[in-house]
Design a protein around this motif. Structure first.
Motif, mmCIF file in Angstrom:
data_model
loop_
_atom_site.group_PDB
_atom_site.id
_atom_site.type_symbol
_atom_site.label_atom_id
_atom_site.label_comp_id
_atom_site.label_asym_id
_atom_site.label_seq_id
_atom_site.Cartn_x
_atom_site.Cartn_y
_atom_site.Cartn_z
ATOM 1 N N ARG A 6 71.781 36.920 50.476
ATOM 2 C CA ARG A 6 71.658 36.917 49.144
ATOM 3 C C ARG A 6 70.805 35.561 48.627
ATOM 4 N N ASP A 7 70.356 34.765 49.499
ATOM 5 C CA ASP A 7 69.309 33.608 49.224
ATOM 6 C C ASP A 7 68.123 33.954 48.644
ATOM 7 N N PRO A 8 67.701 33.732 47.699
ATOM 8 C CA PRO A 8 66.510 33.974 47.068
ATOM 9 C C PRO A 8 64.980 33.537 47.924
ATOM 10 N N ALA A 9 65.302 32.327 48.674
ATOM 11 C CA ALA A 9 64.330 31.970 49.390
ATOM 12 C C ALA A 9 64.089 32.663 50.546
ATOM 13 N N ILE A 10 65.040 33.212 51.316
ATOM 14 C CA ILE A 10 64.913 33.905 52.285
ATOM 15 C C ILE A 10 64.305 35.322 52.176
ATOM 16 N N VAL A 11 64.695 36.016 51.154
ATOM 17 C CA VAL A 11 63.947 37.238 50.818
ATOM 18 C C VAL A 11 62.668 37.052 50.350
ATOM 19 N N LEU A 12 62.329 36.072 49.671
ATOM 20 C CA LEU A 12 61.053 35.707 49.049
ATOM 21 C C LEU A 12 59.875 35.408 50.214
#
Length: 511
Positions: free
Chosen positions: A302-308
């Motif tokens: 749920r880390d936005p940086a990883i998904v982005l």
């Protein structure tokens, strides 16, 4: 609403556990194989915990000892009972029944209760809804309707099933109360055989004689008291959307908007203690064209940086570049696959607790860039034959720590030959280790030998019309060291009492 205005539908699967085993084995329920029973240990005895329809016709019933059952039915096929798998299958059926009504509850171990108040007309009536539900379940089922869950359950299990309604409760046996056996015996000694016999007695007298719990269940079956259910709650899907007053003509601006949506989704997932495994972003252009980007992760995130970062990798691998055209006027984000993810403790110096985070991130990036079927990982299988004890799966799906945790007393070679190669062996005694063997035309003198390690064949995996049938040779494995210090893994395929001339094979090489 009043208790009498509600309408509940109970489904009972009398052969639920055995039919689950047959379905898992790829066999149909309607085929006429040998009777099947599931066995569990009770005290010092093995007893039948579940039987199928063919076993019932053979005169078997739950609670019998395995010895008595085999004496009565020599062709009986047995499997160990697995309540965990039964609960998972029942939970799957409960999730499937939500299409008929949101008020669905499990009735363990082999039933489901649906509150269909105000829903039956959508499916052509109560009977048609029940038939569709039973067809969806795929199990032998009986159903009944009542003003509450207890009444419907009693009618389905003790009233003959299929079509029984609340008007039939008077004819139900007192066993429908599901009281302890001593209480049921006391009711029968008093001449009270049916629910109708009890309904004509004063409730105060029954409560003083048999307890308040018995009276409560009686009133619920008669429809005079409510019997609420605890329905399975379906979590709302995680879907977010943002619209723009003016279309975004730069891809970087669109990705900034996606990052904002990911942060909102992260807060929602954190509140639910969830992590996403699949994130789908839909970019809607002003000319009605839609571009969909999907990324999967090897572990809940749920880390936005990883998904982005994974979205950037996906965009870089597109054969058709992401063209904003006249601009994106809306963006949608859906987390279509989630798994539980609790908060993790950080180390004192502020670093991450698990060292596998970097490896998981690398696997995700390579899977997005190269494709999920090109990044593989070995995972263990619940098989004891060496050549099938592991298999390759996409690294994002395989778990890094799913190898069985057990004490391995006998070493295994690092290299297995596929298939095992035949060798000529000379042994001192028929069942003894080899003294010399010939492989690829070269003779090897055996200096040291250790074994045998006996591995039986998976006889239950040979299927014909039954669950298990057939027998294959046993393997005796030996760890061999020749005169030059090279080590081999050989096995004799079959015992001398199984085959008159067993063959030898070289299966692996030790480093």
């Amino acid at each position: 609403m009043e208790a009498t205005s509600r309408q509940c539908l109970a489904l009972w699967f009398p052969y639920f556990a055995c039919e689950r085993v047959r379905m898992a084995a790829g066999l149909t329920i309607l085929a006429p194989p040998d009777p099947l029973a599931l066995v569990s240990r009770t005290g010092n005895a093995l007893r039948l915990s579940a039987v199928d329809a063919f076993a019932v016709k053979a005169g078997l019933e739950t609670g019998m000892t395995l010895a008595d059952a085999r004496a009565r039915c020599p062709t009986l096929v047995t499997k160990p009972a697995d309540p965990v798998l039964d609960a998972r299958e029942l939970d799957r059926l409960v999730r499937a029944m939500v299409r008929f009504t949101p008020m669905v509850a499990a009735d363990p171990p082999d039933g489901i209760v649906l509150d269909v108040t105000g829903c039956t007309h959508l499916f052509g009536g109560e009977g048609e809804l029940a038939r569709q539900a039973m067809a969806l379940a795929g199990h032998t089922a009986r159903y009944a309707a009542g003003p509450n869950a207890t009444a419907a359950r009693a009618l389905a299990r003790h009233g003959g099933g299929n079509g029984a309604r609340n008007g039939d409760v008077q004819a139900l046996p007192v066993s429908a109360l599901e009281l302890p056996e001593d209480a049921l015996a006391a009711l029968r000694r008093a001449g009270l055989q049916r629910i109708g016999d009890l309904s004509r007695r004063p409730m105060q007298t029954l409560a003083a004689r048999f307890g308040e719990e018995m009276v409560t269940r009686l009133r619920q079956i008669l429809g005079e008291a409510a019997s609420p259910i605890a329905p399975r709650r379906i979590s709302a899907p995680i879907r977010l959307e943002t619209r723009f007053p003016e279309p975004l003509i730069r891809t970087d601006d669109a990705l900034d908007a996606v990052e904002d949506l990911l942060e909102q989704a992260a807060r929602d997932m954190e509140a639910r203690q969830l992590g996403g495994r699949r994130f789908a972003v839909t970019l809607c252009r002003s000319d009605n064209a839609r571009r969909r980007l999907v990324v999967d992760t090897g572990r809940p995130e749920r880390d936005p940086a990883i998904v982005l970062r994974l979205l950037h990798e996906r965009i870089d691998t597109l054969s058709d570049p992401l063209d904003p055209g006249f601009g994106f006027d809306s963006i949608e984000l859906a987390v279509s696959r989630t798994e539980p993810l609790a908060a993790r403790q950080m180390a004192l110096e502020g670093s991450r607790e698990e060292a596998s985070d970097d490896l998981s991130a690398l696997i995700d990036r390579l899977s997005v860039r190269l494709g999920p079927n090109r990044v593989l990982r070995l995972t263990s299988c619940d098989r004891h034959l060496p050549e099938v004890a592991q298999r390759l799966l996409p690294a994002r799906e395989a778990k890094a720590a799913d190898w069985p945790v057990e004490e391995v007393l006998l070493p295994r070679p690092a290299l297995l030959l596929d298939p095992p190669q035949p060798v000529d062996v000379i042994a001192g005694v028929p069942d003894g280790p080899p003294q010399r063997f010939r492989w690829k035309g070269k003779l090897h003198e055996v200096r040291l030998a250790e074994g045998p390690e006996r591995i039986g064949a998976e006889w239950w995996r040979k299927r014909t019309g039954h669950l298990v049938e057939g027998k294959q040779p046993t393997r005796d494995y030996y760890r061999i060291e020749d005169a030059q210090g090279r080590r081999y893994w050989l096995f004799r395929h079959g015992l001398f009492e199984e085959t008159p001339n067993p063959k030898w094979y070289l299966h692996g090489l030790f480093p």
